[in-house]
Motif scaffolding. Sequence first.
Motif, PDB file in Angstrom:
ATOM      1  N   UNK A  49       0.836  -1.200   0.000  1.00 49.02           N
ATOM      2  CA  UNK A  49       0.000   0.000   0.000  1.00 49.02           C
ATOM      3  C   UNK A  49       0.872   1.251   0.000  1.00 49.02           C
ATOM      4  N   UNK A  50       1.950   1.221   0.809  1.00 51.78           N
ATOM      5  CA  UNK A  50       2.847   2.376   0.891  1.00 51.78           C
ATOM      6  C   UNK A  50       3.559   2.622  -0.440  1.00 51.78           C
ATOM      7  N   UNK A  51       3.954   1.551  -1.121  1.00 52.71           N
ATOM      8  CA  UNK A  51       4.597   1.698  -2.433  1.00 52.71           C
ATOM      9  C   UNK A  51       3.626   2.317  -3.434  1.00 52.71           C
ATOM     10  N   UNK A  52       2.410   1.840  -3.416  1.00 50.03           N
ATOM     11  CA  UNK A  52       1.399   2.370  -4.338  1.00 50.03           C
ATOM     12  C   UNK A  52       1.111   3.839  -4.034  1.00 50.03           C
ATOM     13  N   UNK A  53       1.077   4.193  -2.770  1.00 50.05           N
ATOM     14  CA  UNK A  53       0.816   5.577  -2.377  1.00 50.05           C
ATOM     15  C   UNK A  53       1.905   6.529  -2.863  1.00 50.05           C
ATOM     16  N   UNK A  54       3.094   5.990  -3.113  1.00 51.57           N
ATOM     17  CA  UNK A  54       4.205   6.799  -3.629  1.00 51.57           C
ATOM     18  C   UNK A  54       4.196   6.894  -5.147  1.00 51.57           C
ATOM     19  N   UNK A  55       3.177   6.333  -5.749  1.00 51.10           N
ATOM     20  CA  UNK A  55       3.063   6.412  -7.201  1.00 51.10           C
ATOM     21  C   UNK A  55       3.758   5.297  -7.947  1.00 51.10           C
ATOM     22  N   UNK A  56       4.216   4.272  -7.237  1.00 54.08           N
ATOM     23  CA  UNK A  56       4.869   3.139  -7.875  1.00 54.08           C
ATOM     24  C   UNK A  56       3.842   2.072  -8.251  1.00 54.08           C
ATOM     25  N   UNK A  57       4.209   1.227  -9.207  1.00 52.33           N
ATOM     26  CA  UNK A  57       3.365   0.076  -9.521  1.00 52.33           C
ATOM     27  C   UNK A  57       3.222  -0.770  -8.264  1.00 52.33           C
ATOM     28  N   UNK A  58       1.989  -1.112  -7.906  1.00 52.31           N
ATOM     29  CA  UNK A  58       1.789  -1.858  -6.655  1.00 52.31           C
ATOM     30  C   UNK A  58       2.429  -3.243  -6.757  1.00 52.31           C
ATOM     31  N   UNK A  59       3.337  -3.576  -5.835  1.00 55.12           N
ATOM     32  CA  UNK A  59       3.929  -4.907  -5.857  1.00 55.12           C
ATOM     33  C   UNK A  59       2.878  -5.993  -5.679  1.00 55.12           C
ATOM     34  N   UNK A  60       3.150  -7.133  -6.241  1.00 51.23           N
ATOM     35  CA  UNK A  60       2.286  -8.298  -6.097  1.00 51.23           C
ATOM     36  C   UNK A  60       2.678  -9.049  -4.835  1.00 51.23           C
ATOM     37  N   UNK A  61       1.716  -9.629  -4.153  1.00 49.56           N
ATOM     38  CA  UNK A  61       1.935 -10.234  -2.838  1.00 49.56           C
ATOM     39  C   UNK A  61       1.659 -11.734  -2.891  1.00 49.56           C
ATOM     40  N   UNK A  62       2.627 -12.508  -2.392  1.00 53.14           N
ATOM     41  CA  UNK A  62       2.431 -13.944  -2.189  1.00 53.14           C
ATOM     42  C   UNK A  62       2.979 -14.274  -0.805  1.00 53.14           C
ATOM     43  N   UNK A  63       2.111 -14.430   0.168  1.00 53.11           N
ATOM     44  CA  UNK A  63       2.559 -14.746   1.525  1.00 53.11           C
ATOM     45  C   UNK A  63       2.831 -16.239   1.647  1.00 53.11           C
ATOM     46  N   UNK A  64       3.816 -16.587   2.476  1.00 51.25           N
ATOM     47  CA  UNK A  64       4.108 -17.997   2.695  1.00 51.25           C
ATOM     48  C   UNK A  64       5.378 -18.191   3.497  1.00 51.25           C
TER      49      UNK A  64
END
Length: 250
Positions: A49-64
């Motif tokens: 969310x913080x990356x997206x708020x800075x105008x960057x492409x939102x990273x994709x998330x895979x938890x594990x």
Amino acid sequence: MDLMLEGRRCLVTGVSAGIGAAIAEGLAREGAIVVATARREDKLEQWADAMQAQGLRRPLIVAGDITDARQVGRIACQAAQLAGPIEVLVNCAGGSRPVTLEAGEDAWDEAMALNFTAGRRLAEQVLPGMREAGWGRIINITGLMEPHFLNAALAAKAALHLWAKGLSRDLAKEGITINSIAPGRIESEQVRRLYPESERAAFIERYIPVGYFGVPGDLACLAVFLASPLARYITGTLIPVDGGMSHKGA
């Protein structure tokens, strides 16, 4: 300088905080497609969310949990489904594991699973795609080579160093580079716990010529460069980022 990482598909482990988060952010700032993994999904989502708020492409998330062999396969598969075949793997997850001679097998097994086996397994998952493409980057964040007490994590990281060196030679002609970065005292949850403010000045005076602890960005910039096409002639290396730290007693 254009690092030519726009659109490159990257999988980074240990992204919930510290060095892993800084490397993933650095790659995102270069325009890479970042798949971030860690155990703490809530932390990953907050960071994304913080990356997206800075105008960057939102990273994709895979938890594990990368110490679980079954989850390693799932993480790699989901990363490829979300982003496409992975071109850059950054093995950043790890943690110090001081042990005594009396430590049981479980302590050693856990340290090896986190600090060596997980990185090897993830590499084995993504390498077929890299070999088919004739291009790839694997970057391992490792540890000190001269410990001053018994630490199962450092033994595991030493295994990672030598695994990476051998594999780098096997794959060098296929356009795939494999390098390792050994951090010194880089600000993190772990370092803040191990080195309270009251003890830092004496430690720095004795061991760190530049005069301060590093921050994750000091290491991330090197990792991002090694991930780029510009680093094509660098492979099989172990590069310390430690402010010139003397390892004797450190």
